[in-house]
Design a protein around this motif. Structure first.
Motif, PDB file in Angstrom:
ATOM      1  N   THR A  92     -20.293  -1.273  -7.043  1.00 14.29           N
ATOM      2  CA  THR A  92     -18.837  -1.320  -7.228  1.00 14.29           C
ATOM      3  C   THR A  92     -18.146  -2.234  -6.214  1.00 14.29           C
ATOM      4  OG1 THR A  92     -18.849   0.849  -6.178  1.00 14.29           O
ATOM      5  CG2 THR A  92     -18.335   0.803  -8.483  1.00 14.29           C
ATOM      6  N   ILE A  93     -18.439  -2.066  -4.912  1.00 16.18           N
ATOM      7  CA  ILE A  93     -17.716  -2.860  -3.898  1.00 16.18           C
ATOM      8  C   ILE A  93     -17.938  -4.365  -4.074  1.00 16.18           C
ATOM      9  CG2 ILE A  93     -17.840  -3.488  -1.455  1.00 16.18           C
ATOM     10  CD1 ILE A  93     -16.212  -1.194  -1.447  1.00 16.18           C
ATOM     11  N   SER A  95     -12.287   1.800  -0.316  1.00 16.20           N
ATOM     12  CA  SER A  95     -13.141   0.757   0.282  1.00 16.20           C
ATOM     13  C   SER A  95     -13.364   1.035   1.763  1.00 16.20           C
ATOM     14  CB  SER A  95     -12.484  -0.615   0.113  1.00 16.20           C
ATOM     15  OG  SER A  95     -12.145  -0.831  -1.228  1.00 16.20           O
ATOM     16  N   GLU A 144       0.857  -1.190   0.000  1.00 20.20           N
ATOM     17  CA  GLU A 144       0.000   0.000   0.000  1.00 20.20           C
ATOM     18  C   GLU A 144       0.890   1.236   0.000  1.00 20.20           C
ATOM     19  OE1 GLU A 144      -3.296   1.097  -0.088  1.00 20.20           O
ATOM     20  OE2 GLU A 144      -2.311   3.037   0.179  1.00 20.20           O
TER      21      GLU A 144
HETATM   22  C1  LIG Z   1     -17.479   7.789   0.531  1.00 20.44           C
HETATM   23  C2  LIG Z   1     -17.679   6.669  -0.459  1.00 20.44           C
HETATM   24  C3  LIG Z   1     -18.691   5.737  -0.240  1.00 20.44           C
HETATM   25  C4  LIG Z   1     -18.847   4.675  -1.127  1.00 20.44           C
HETATM   26  N1  LIG Z   1     -19.804   3.744  -0.853  1.00 20.44           N
HETATM   27  C5  LIG Z   1     -19.964   2.687  -1.685  1.00 20.44           C
HETATM   28  C6  LIG Z   1     -20.943   1.686  -1.392  1.00 20.44           C
HETATM   29  O1  LIG Z   1     -21.633   1.728  -0.368  1.00 20.44           O
HETATM   30  N2  LIG Z   1     -21.066   0.657  -2.275  1.00 20.44           N
HETATM   31  C7  LIG Z   1     -20.298   0.563  -3.401  1.00 20.44           C
HETATM   32  O2  LIG Z   1     -20.470  -0.400  -4.172  1.00 20.44           O
HETATM   33  N3  LIG Z   1     -19.333   1.474  -3.680  1.00 20.44           N
HETATM   34  C8  LIG Z   1     -19.149   2.524  -2.848  1.00 20.44           C
HETATM   35  N4  LIG Z   1     -18.161   3.434  -3.113  1.00 20.44           N
HETATM   36  C9  LIG Z   1     -17.181   3.148  -4.192  1.00 20.44           C
HETATM   37  C10 LIG Z   1     -16.177   2.098  -3.699  1.00 20.44           C
HETATM   38  O3  LIG Z   1     -15.766   2.414  -2.396  1.00 20.44           O
HETATM   39  C11 LIG Z   1     -14.941   1.954  -4.602  1.00 20.44           C
HETATM   40  O4  LIG Z   1     -15.347   1.696  -5.904  1.00 20.44           O
HETATM   41  C12 LIG Z   1     -14.074   0.777  -4.150  1.00 20.44           C
HETATM   42  O5  LIG Z   1     -13.771   0.908  -2.799  1.00 20.44           O
HETATM   43  C13 LIG Z   1     -12.785   0.633  -4.921  1.00 20.44           C
HETATM   44  O6  LIG Z   1     -12.114  -0.482  -4.377  1.00 20.44           O
HETATM   45  P1  LIG Z   1     -10.674  -0.905  -4.875  1.00 20.44           P
HETATM   46  O7  LIG Z   1     -10.282  -2.069  -4.045  1.00 20.44           O
HETATM   47  O8  LIG Z   1     -10.678  -1.074  -6.340  1.00 20.44           O
HETATM   48  O9  LIG Z   1      -9.762   0.363  -4.574  1.00 20.44           O
HETATM   49  P2  LIG Z   1      -9.487   1.183  -3.232  1.00 20.44           P
HETATM   50  O10 LIG Z   1     -10.314   0.701  -2.111  1.00 20.44           O
HETATM   51  O11 LIG Z   1      -9.555   2.612  -3.547  1.00 20.44           O
HETATM   52  O12 LIG Z   1      -7.983   0.797  -2.879  1.00 20.44           O
HETATM   53  C14 LIG Z   1      -6.920   1.166  -3.716  1.00 20.44           C
HETATM   54  C15 LIG Z   1      -5.673   1.294  -2.854  1.00 20.44           C
HETATM   55  O13 LIG Z   1      -4.519   1.202  -3.692  1.00 20.44           O
HETATM   56  C16 LIG Z   1      -3.537   2.096  -3.172  1.00 20.44           C
HETATM   57  N5  LIG Z   1      -2.559   2.389  -4.225  1.00 20.44           N
HETATM   58  C17 LIG Z   1      -2.717   3.215  -5.286  1.00 20.44           C
HETATM   59  N6  LIG Z   1      -1.608   3.217  -6.037  1.00 20.44           N
HETATM   60  C18 LIG Z   1      -0.713   2.387  -5.437  1.00 20.44           C
HETATM   61  C19 LIG Z   1       0.624   1.999  -5.723  1.00 20.44           C
HETATM   62  N7  LIG Z   1       1.288   2.471  -6.805  1.00 20.44           N
HETATM   63  N8  LIG Z   1       1.262   1.142  -4.890  1.00 20.44           N
HETATM   64  C20 LIG Z   1       0.617   0.658  -3.770  1.00 20.44           C
HETATM   65  N9  LIG Z   1      -0.651   1.020  -3.448  1.00 20.44           N
HETATM   66  C21 LIG Z   1      -1.319   1.858  -4.277  1.00 20.44           C
HETATM   67  C22 LIG Z   1      -4.352   3.294  -2.747  1.00 20.44           C
HETATM   68  O14 LIG Z   1      -3.622   4.141  -1.866  1.00 20.44           O
HETATM   69  C23 LIG Z   1      -5.563   2.627  -2.111  1.00 20.44           C
HETATM   70  O15 LIG Z   1      -5.349   2.410  -0.748  1.00 20.44           O
HETATM   71  C24 LIG Z   1     -18.003   4.544  -2.264  1.00 20.44           C
HETATM   72  C25 LIG Z   1     -17.017   5.499  -2.503  1.00 20.44           C
HETATM   73  C26 LIG Z   1     -16.856   6.563  -1.607  1.00 20.44           C
HETATM   74  C27 LIG Z   1     -15.784   7.578  -1.873  1.00 20.44           C
END
Ligand SMILES: Cc1cc2nc3c(=O)[nH]c(=O)nc-3n(C[C@H](O)[C@H](O)[C@H](O)COP(=O)(O)OP(=O)(O)OC[C@H]3O[C@@H](n4cnc5c(N)ncnc54)[C@H](O)[C@@H]3O)c2cc1C
Length: 538
Positions: free
Chosen positions: A514-515, A44, A35
């Motif tokens: 999305t989640i 997330s 991370e």
């Molecule tokens: C306030 C809010 C509420 C939401 N509620 C919902 C909901 O209820 N239901 C739903 O379906 N969706 C919801 N969403 C959308 C959902 O949260 C996101 O689509 C989802 O969490 C993305 O998950 P992910 O695992 O792809 O990425 P993320 O959870 O964003 O994780 C990506 C991680 O990768 C890390 N990273 C980036 N680049 C690098 C690198 N080069 N090296 C190492 N680490 C890196 C980042 O720092 C981050 O920690 C919400 C969004 C927000 C903002």
């Protein structure tokens, strides 16, 4: 120099990465989660964690029959035109794995989910269900993470209530009554450091990962992919940590799960021209996966897709930020385009898609858009949030004066408000059928859905796109393997979550589209790796 050798490396610590790391580590793979920020969980951890997961065991236990085939029929029926050709295999893979993923996660972590009361958004479509597909996490104590508890990414949303408690009650309109109603739970959760939503999701998933031997590396930024010079397959990740560059080897595979690219302002402008009000996600999400994989020939797709949802202004990390809130679902509010005309049912959860509609020139058709209401709009929350951004709320004594202040044609806005008020008196939205679908009726919670805009001062708020996460990225196949433009697989490289070219896209087909899919793609990635026969780490 290769500093450490793993079987599997998950880049990112959001839901997609953690589910993949959990699945791989339970199967005995030596797994690392890296991370780049000093906080765990990405967007997330900030999220409501409302998860659309068709054909899951909670739905079945509650008597809601559902099958992957019905979910697939629903995905096909609700998809944008032309998507089936490229996405059908991915929809099928998601529909088949969503239920098993949820059972697996509950079987190997302290995380427990419960059904929420939301129907499918297009509940009238083939394959749709009116209940049983939406789940959200029950509260968990942050203390389960021991020394990592302090490194959990915090949210802009209140996580002390569960998602279901939030949608059943009216925290924004009735903060005191809601707080009093939940006083016993709130006190017990405060004492136990328990939180729900994305905090519980991250605590539970990470606890499961750590219990199965995963190694977590914070402040470790992936900057490039290591490749086998002869075969071209991905063999590890080059990272920066503590001011040094090193290579972490991954014998079985690397997952890129770095979230969306919304904090890469240039790329955002390129794919989302026109006004954007705010971003709501974790500021580490700058499309690193896309840059790393493009360098080795990966293809990108769906770059103009995103999770777009109305937001209130707030502050996060000292900066102006968006906090998602259903401010459009107020009986005495309408959304108008730059011509002062309505263009969507304000109670549509997928109105992000309408806001982002593009013309033949690729520019947004309706923007800048405005949310228009009157004195009784969202009190008392409105004043609280308006203080974060003094320019956000525009007030005027008449609708005509309001139109002047926001540079919208005066006659058109006045006529729109008069027509809306007339339809309120008649009790039916003849133009956009607000509140007439099963989903919109459920969202109204028995409150009136049409109430006239008539008490001065009249108010307007910019209502352009608030991006919670972009949904375009690396093109993958149904096994989460990253593809080149010619469709060939880049061996050893996988992508899941917001960093992948999302097969569902902007359109919200469930209340949390999305989640749930992101977690499922993490699971699919690990399952796919477990089926490959690359040798384990030495
Ligand atoms: C306030 C809010 C509420 C939401 N509620 C919902 C909901 O209820 N239901 C739903 O379906 N969706 C919801 N969403 C959308 C959902 O949260 C996101 O689509 C989802 O969490 C993305 O998950 P992910 O695992 O792809 O990425 P993320 O959870 O964003 O994780 C990506 C991680 O990768 C890390 N990273 C980036 N680049 C690098 C690198 N080069 N090296 C190492 N680490 C890196 C980042 O720092 C981050 O920690 C919400 C969004 C927000 C903002």
């Amino acid at each position: 120099m290769t500093a450490a050798q793993f079987d599997f490396i998950a880049v990112g610590s959001g839901a997609a990465a953690l589910v993949a790391a959990l699945t791989a580590s339970v199967a005995g793979l030596k797994t690392a989660i890296i991370e780049k920020t000093d906080k765990i969980g990405g967007t997330s951890a900030m999220s409501g964690a409302a998860s659309w997961l068709p054909a899951n065991h909670h739905g079945r236990a509650a008597g809601h029959d559902d099958t992957p085939e019905e979910a697939l029929a629903y995905l096909r029926a609700t998809a944008p035109e032309g998507w089936r050709e490229t996405e059908d295999a991915l929809w099928e893979s998601f529909a088949r794995n969503a239920g098993p993923m949820l059972a697996f996660v509950e079987g190997h972590t302290p995380l427990r989910f419960a059904l929420t009361s939301e129907p499918d958004v297009y509940a009238e479509a083939p394959g749709a269900k009116t209940a049983g597909r939406m789940v959200a996490p029950m509260p968990l104590s942050r203390r389960l993470l021991g020394r990592y508890a302090k490194a959990l990414r915090i949210s802009t949303l209140p996580h002390i209530l569960t998602y279901q408690e939030m949608i059943e009650n009216d925290l924004y309109r009735k903060p005191v009554r809601t707080t009093l109603r939940f006083a016993p739970q709130l006190i017990s959760r405060l004492i136990g450091s328990e939180r729900a939503k994305g905090t519980a999701l991250t605590v539970g998933l990470l606890r499961g990962c750590l219990d199965h031997g995963c190694q977590l590396m914070l402040e470790t930024r992936a900057v490039a992919l290591a490749q086998d010079p002869a075969q071209g397959g991905v063999t590890g990740v080059i990272v920066e940590r503590g001011g040094r560059r090193e290579t972490l080897g991954a014998a079985r595979g690397v997952l890129l799960a770095t979230g969306g690219f919304e904090w890469d302002r240039e790329r955002l402008r390129q794919h989302f021209p026109g006004p954007i009000d705010r971003l709501g996600s974790s500021p580490g999400n700058a499309g690193d996966a896309l840059r790393m994989a493009e360098q080795i020939g990966a293809a990108l797709a769906h770059m103009d897709q995103a999770l777009i949802y109305p937001c209130l202004p707030t502050r996060y990390g000292g900066e102006l930020h968006g906090m998602p809130a259903p401010i459009h679902m107020e009986p005495n509010a309408i959304v108008v385009d730059r011509h002062g005309k309505r263009f969507v049912s304000e109670y549509a959860i997928d109105l992000g898609e309408a806001l982002d509609r593009r013309g033949a020139d690729g520019e947004p058709t309706h923007l800048p858009a405005w949310l228009i209401s009157d004195r009784s709009f969202l009190r008392p929350a409105l004043r609280w949030y308006a203080r974060y951004d003094p320019d956000w709320l525009v007030r005027a004594p008449t609708v005509a004066a309001l139109a002047e202040r926001i540079a919208v044609p005066r006659g058109a806005l006045t006529a729109t408000v008069e027509r809306f008020n007339g339809m309120c008196a008649a009790g039916r939205d003849e133009d956009f059928h607000r509140g007439e679908t099963i989903f919109q009726k459920a969202k109204a919670k028995k409150r009136p859905m049409l109430s006239p805009i008539q008490k001065a001062p009249f108010v307007a708020m910019p209502f352009n796109r608030c991006i919670l996460t972009t949904k375009g990225g690396l093109r993958t196949n149904a096994e989460a393997q990253v593809l080149r433009a010619d469709g060939s697989v880049i061996a050893g490289l996988y992508c899941a979550g917001a960093a992948m070219a999302n097969p569902i896209g902007t359109r919200a087909i469930g209340a949390g589209t999305t989640i749930g899919p992101n977690m499922t793609w993490g699971y699919i990635c690990a399952q796919s790796i477990l089926r490959t026969n690359r040798p384990p780490a030495g």
